[in-house]
Design a protein around this motif. Structure first.
Motif, PDB file in Angstrom:
ATOM      1  N   LEU A  85       2.868 -11.882  -7.626  1.00 45.69           N
ATOM      2  CA  LEU A  85       3.488 -12.840  -8.543  1.00 45.69           C
ATOM      3  C   LEU A  85       2.438 -13.561  -9.395  1.00 45.69           C
ATOM      4  CD1 LEU A  85       6.272 -14.349  -6.252  1.00 45.69           C
ATOM      5  CD2 LEU A  85       6.509 -12.619  -8.049  1.00 45.69           C
ATOM      6  N   GLU A  86       1.265 -13.830  -8.812  1.00 44.01           N
ATOM      7  CA  GLU A  86       0.195 -14.446  -9.605  1.00 44.01           C
ATOM      8  C   GLU A  86      -0.277 -13.492 -10.706  1.00 44.01           C
ATOM      9  OE1 GLU A  86      -2.901 -15.803  -7.044  1.00 44.01           O
ATOM     10  OE2 GLU A  86      -1.673 -17.391  -6.145  1.00 44.01           O
ATOM     11  N   GLY A  87      -0.346 -12.211 -10.373  1.00 42.27           N
ATOM     12  CA  GLY A  87      -0.695 -11.227 -11.393  1.00 42.27           C
ATOM     13  C   GLY A  87       0.319 -11.170 -12.509  1.00 42.27           C
ATOM     14  N   LYS A  88       1.592 -11.285 -12.157  1.00 41.14           N
ATOM     15  CA  LYS A  88       2.650 -11.304 -13.176  1.00 41.14           C
ATOM     16  C   LYS A  88       2.498 -12.524 -14.082  1.00 41.14           C
ATOM     17  CE  LYS A  88       5.783  -8.864 -13.342  1.00 41.14           C
ATOM     18  NZ  LYS A  88       5.941  -7.611 -14.149  1.00 41.14           N
ATOM     19  N   LYS A  89       2.173 -13.661 -13.494  1.00 39.88           N
ATOM     20  CA  LYS A  89       1.978 -14.875 -14.291  1.00 39.88           C
ATOM     21  C   LYS A  89       0.811 -14.728 -15.265  1.00 39.88           C
ATOM     22  CE  LYS A  89       3.929 -18.244 -11.057  1.00 39.88           C
ATOM     23  NZ  LYS A  89       3.633 -19.413 -10.175  1.00 39.88           N
ATOM     24  N   LYS A  90      -0.188 -13.969 -14.864  1.00 37.58           N
ATOM     25  CA  LYS A  90      -1.333 -13.720 -15.741  1.00 37.58           C
ATOM     26  C   LYS A  90      -0.985 -12.736 -16.867  1.00 37.58           C
ATOM     27  CE  LYS A  90      -4.960 -14.453 -12.240  1.00 37.58           C
ATOM     28  NZ  LYS A  90      -5.875 -15.359 -12.978  1.00 37.58           N
ATOM     29  N   GLY A  91       0.169 -12.115 -16.779  1.00 42.46           N
ATOM     30  CA  GLY A  91       0.602 -11.198 -17.830  1.00 42.46           C
ATOM     31  C   GLY A  91       0.375  -9.727 -17.541  1.00 42.46           C
ATOM     32  N   TYR A  92      -0.020  -9.404 -16.314  1.00 44.42           N
ATOM     33  CA  TYR A  92      -0.325  -8.011 -15.996  1.00 44.42           C
ATOM     34  C   TYR A  92       0.927  -7.212 -15.662  1.00 44.42           C
ATOM     35  CZ  TYR A  92      -5.300  -8.945 -15.925  1.00 44.42           C
ATOM     36  OH  TYR A  92      -6.587  -9.284 -16.297  1.00 44.42           O
ATOM     37  N   LYS A  93       0.918  -5.963 -16.092  1.00 40.21           N
ATOM     38  CA  LYS A  93       1.823  -4.966 -15.554  1.00 40.21           C
ATOM     39  C   LYS A  93       1.099  -4.276 -14.403  1.00 40.21           C
ATOM     40  CE  LYS A  93       4.271  -4.127 -19.884  1.00 40.21           C
ATOM     41  NZ  LYS A  93       4.640  -3.114 -20.920  1.00 40.21           N
ATOM     42  N   PHE A  94       1.873  -3.716 -13.481  1.00 40.47           N
ATOM     43  CA  PHE A  94       1.294  -3.144 -12.274  1.00 40.47           C
ATOM     44  C   PHE A  94       1.459  -1.631 -12.224  1.00 40.47           C
ATOM     45  CE2 PHE A  94       1.386  -7.490 -11.116  1.00 40.47           C
ATOM     46  CZ  PHE A  94       0.487  -7.675 -10.068  1.00 40.47           C
ATOM     47  N   ALA A  95       0.429  -0.989 -11.694  1.00 40.07           N
ATOM     48  CA  ALA A  95       0.505   0.441 -11.435  1.00 40.07           C
ATOM     49  C   ALA A  95       1.394   0.700 -10.228  1.00 40.07           C
ATOM     50  CB  ALA A  95      -0.896   1.001 -11.178  1.00 40.07           C
ATOM     51  N   THR A  96       1.956   1.889 -10.173  1.00 39.29           N
ATOM     52  CA  THR A  96       2.623   2.403  -8.974  1.00 39.29           C
ATOM     53  C   THR A  96       2.026   3.764  -8.673  1.00 39.29           C
ATOM     54  OG1 THR A  96       4.748   1.247  -8.913  1.00 39.29           O
ATOM     55  CG2 THR A  96       4.776   3.545  -8.228  1.00 39.29           C
ATOM     56  N   TYR A  97       1.672   3.978  -7.411  1.00 35.85           N
ATOM     57  CA  TYR A  97       1.144   5.275  -6.989  1.00 35.85           C
ATOM     58  C   TYR A  97       2.181   5.996  -6.138  1.00 35.85           C
ATOM     59  CZ  TYR A  97      -1.256   8.854  -4.352  1.00 35.85           C
ATOM     60  OH  TYR A  97      -1.583  10.058  -3.778  1.00 35.85           O
ATOM     61  N   ILE A  98       2.508   7.225  -6.532  1.00 34.65           N
ATOM     62  CA  ILE A  98       3.383   8.103  -5.750  1.00 34.65           C
ATOM     63  C   ILE A  98       2.613   9.394  -5.502  1.00 34.65           C
ATOM     64  CG2 ILE A  98       5.586   9.321  -5.638  1.00 34.65           C
ATOM     65  CD1 ILE A  98       6.646   7.305  -7.734  1.00 34.65           C
ATOM     66  N   SER A  99       2.352   9.692  -4.252  1.00 38.70           N
ATOM     67  CA  SER A  99       1.581  10.883  -3.925  1.00 38.70           C
ATOM     68  C   SER A  99       2.229  12.140  -4.498  1.00 38.70           C
ATOM     69  CB  SER A  99       1.466  11.023  -2.400  1.00 38.70           C
ATOM     70  OG  SER A  99       0.900  12.276  -2.057  1.00 38.70           O
ATOM     71  N   SER A 100       1.386  13.044  -4.952  1.00 38.49           N
ATOM     72  CA  SER A 100       1.891  14.343  -5.407  1.00 38.49           C
ATOM     73  C   SER A 100       2.475  15.146  -4.255  1.00 38.49           C
ATOM     74  CB  SER A 100       0.766  15.141  -6.069  1.00 38.49           C
ATOM     75  OG  SER A 100      -0.264  15.432  -5.131  1.00 38.49           O
ATOM     76  N   LYS A 101       2.195  14.719  -3.030  1.00 39.43           N
ATOM     77  CA  LYS A 101       2.711  15.397  -1.842  1.00 39.43           C
ATOM     78  C   LYS A 101       3.929  14.685  -1.255  1.00 39.43           C
ATOM     79  CE  LYS A 101      -1.801  17.369  -0.610  1.00 39.43           C
ATOM     80  NZ  LYS A 101      -2.450  16.993  -1.875  1.00 39.43           N
ATOM     81  N   ALA A 102       4.467  13.712  -1.974  1.00 39.01           N
ATOM     82  CA  ALA A 102       5.738  13.091  -1.602  1.00 39.01           C
ATOM     83  C   ALA A 102       6.875  13.849  -2.280  1.00 39.01           C
ATOM     84  CB  ALA A 102       5.760  11.627  -2.016  1.00 39.01           C
ATOM     85  N   THR A 103       8.059  13.780  -1.688  1.00 40.09           N
ATOM     86  CA  THR A 103       9.237  14.441  -2.245  1.00 40.09           C
ATOM     87  C   THR A 103      10.185  13.381  -2.773  1.00 40.09           C
ATOM     88  OG1 THR A 103       9.042  16.263  -0.670  1.00 40.09           O
ATOM     89  CG2 THR A 103      11.160  15.997  -1.764  1.00 40.09           C
ATOM     90  N   ILE A 104      10.400  13.395  -4.072  1.00 38.47           N
ATOM     91  CA  ILE A 104      11.310  12.431  -4.694  1.00 38.47           C
ATOM     92  C   ILE A 104      12.297  13.174  -5.593  1.00 38.47           C
ATOM     93  CG2 ILE A 104       9.645  10.538  -4.568  1.00 38.47           C
ATOM     94  CD1 ILE A 104       9.101  10.954  -7.544  1.00 38.47           C
ATOM     95  N   PHE A 105      13.378  12.495  -5.957  1.00 34.06           N
ATOM     96  CA  PHE A 105      14.450  13.111  -6.730  1.00 34.06           C
ATOM     97  C   PHE A 105      14.893  12.174  -7.857  1.00 34.06           C
ATOM     98  CE2 PHE A 105      14.563  15.064  -2.554  1.00 34.06           C
ATOM     99  CZ  PHE A 105      14.730  16.411  -2.838  1.00 34.06           C
ATOM    100  N   ASN A 106      13.996  11.939  -8.809  1.00 28.09           N
ATOM    101  CA  ASN A 106      14.311  11.060  -9.944  1.00 28.09           C
ATOM    102  C   ASN A 106      14.767   9.683  -9.480  1.00 28.09           C
ATOM    103  OD1 ASN A 106      13.818  13.071 -12.011  1.00 28.09           O
ATOM    104  ND2 ASN A 106      15.748  14.021 -11.379  1.00 28.09           N
ATOM    105  N   ASN A 107      14.202   9.221  -8.380  1.00 32.10           N
ATOM    106  CA  ASN A 107      14.572   7.905  -7.860  1.00 32.10           C
ATOM    107  C   ASN A 107      14.067   6.791  -8.764  1.00 32.10           C
ATOM    108  OD1 ASN A 107      13.757   9.854  -5.457  1.00 32.10           O
ATOM    109  ND2 ASN A 107      15.453   8.590  -4.738  1.00 32.10           N
ATOM    110  N   GLU A 108      14.797   5.706  -8.797  1.00 28.66           N
ATOM    111  CA  GLU A 108      14.344   4.495  -9.496  1.00 28.66           C
ATOM    112  C   GLU A 108      13.351   3.775  -8.584  1.00 28.66           C
ATOM    113  OE1 GLU A 108      16.272   0.205 -10.658  1.00 28.66           O
ATOM    114  OE2 GLU A 108      17.502   1.998 -11.030  1.00 28.66           O
ATOM    115  N   ILE A 109      12.107   3.663  -9.031  1.00 32.61           N
ATOM    116  CA  ILE A 109      11.037   3.076  -8.222  1.00 32.61           C
ATOM    117  C   ILE A 109      10.322   2.016  -9.044  1.00 32.61           C
ATOM    118  CG2 ILE A 109       8.875   3.538  -7.002  1.00 32.61           C
ATOM    119  CD1 ILE A 109       9.935   6.368  -6.443  1.00 32.61           C
ATOM    120  N   GLY A 110      10.137   0.839  -8.473  1.00 30.70           N
ATOM    121  CA  GLY A 110       9.558  -0.281  -9.194  1.00 30.70           C
ATOM    122  C   GLY A 110       8.049  -0.216  -9.319  1.00 30.70           C
TER     123      GLY A 110
END
Length: 221
Positions: A85-110
């Protein structure tokens, strides 16, 4: 050349792991590490500069850099939430890491999610912000994991579950289908939750899992 430049918060094992994953399995380029001034005891980590979080905007402006905060679940994820939340207040957007070895199906991920190898996230399940899924979890279909949640490894979350914010799941925990896990619930290692709801900030352990008296999760972890 990688175009998404990232600053990682932290200089401990989790930050080192994040650096490895982002460097070797993503389009992100890690530029530096950051930490609050009182905790800085080194000028470099993984060969990159360590800078004060309080000065971050002047050194790495939020319009040019992403922040990543892959911290542990201490204090039921509230420490990681605070930095997020402090990072958000500073104006930053955040990275998200999803392993290439994970299995996902067009899921909505924050944002600020750290999703490691061998996770299976079935269709129609949503994941909020600031969520950690360590390796090897099964995340069932038509569910929702809300913000500031931590799954360790080999957790089975069956279909149609709702996981409220700040929950923690120990290794090999199992949650039955159509369950609603109350805010701040701690499901202990190896627990098998057969009930369909839990009390907020409570602790459940055993098989079948039972609530541990009046103990509060934030007092234990």
């Amino acid at each position: 050349m990688k175009s998404n430049k990232v600053i990682i918060f932290g200089v401990l094992d989790t930050a080192e792991l994040a650096y490895y994953y982002l460097t070797n399995d993503s389009d992100y380029e890690v530029i530096a590490f950051t930490l609050t001034k009182d905790y800085i005891d080194k000028v470099e980590f993984c060969g990159l500069p360590v800078v004060a979080f309080e000065d971050l905007e002047s050194l790495f402006p939020p319009e040019n850099y992403l922040l990543f905060c892959p911290m542990t679940a201490k204090k039921m994820n509230t420490l990681r939430e605070k930095i997020y939340l402090e990072g958000k207040k500073k104006g930053y957007k955040f990275a998200t890491y999803i392993s290439s070895k994970a299995t996902i199906f067009n899921n909505e991920i924050g944002e600020n999610c750290f999703i490691l190898e061998d996770n299976t996230i079935q269709p129609f399940t949503k994941i909020g912000n600031n969520v950690v899924l360590w390796s090897g979890n099964h995340i069932g279909h038509h569910g929702e994991i809300k913000d500031h949640v931590f799954f360790t490894s080999h957790v089975v979350m069956s279909g149609h579950c709702i996981i409220e914010s700040h929950c923690f799941f120990g290794v090999n925990a199992t949650i039955r289908d159509y369950s609603t896990i109350g805010k701040g619930t701690l499901i202990a290692m190896g627990a098998c939750l057969t009930k369909q709801s839990t009390e907020e900030w409570s602790v459940y352990a055993g098989n079948p899992a039972k609530r541990l008296g009046e103990k509060k999760s934030y007092d234990l972890y």
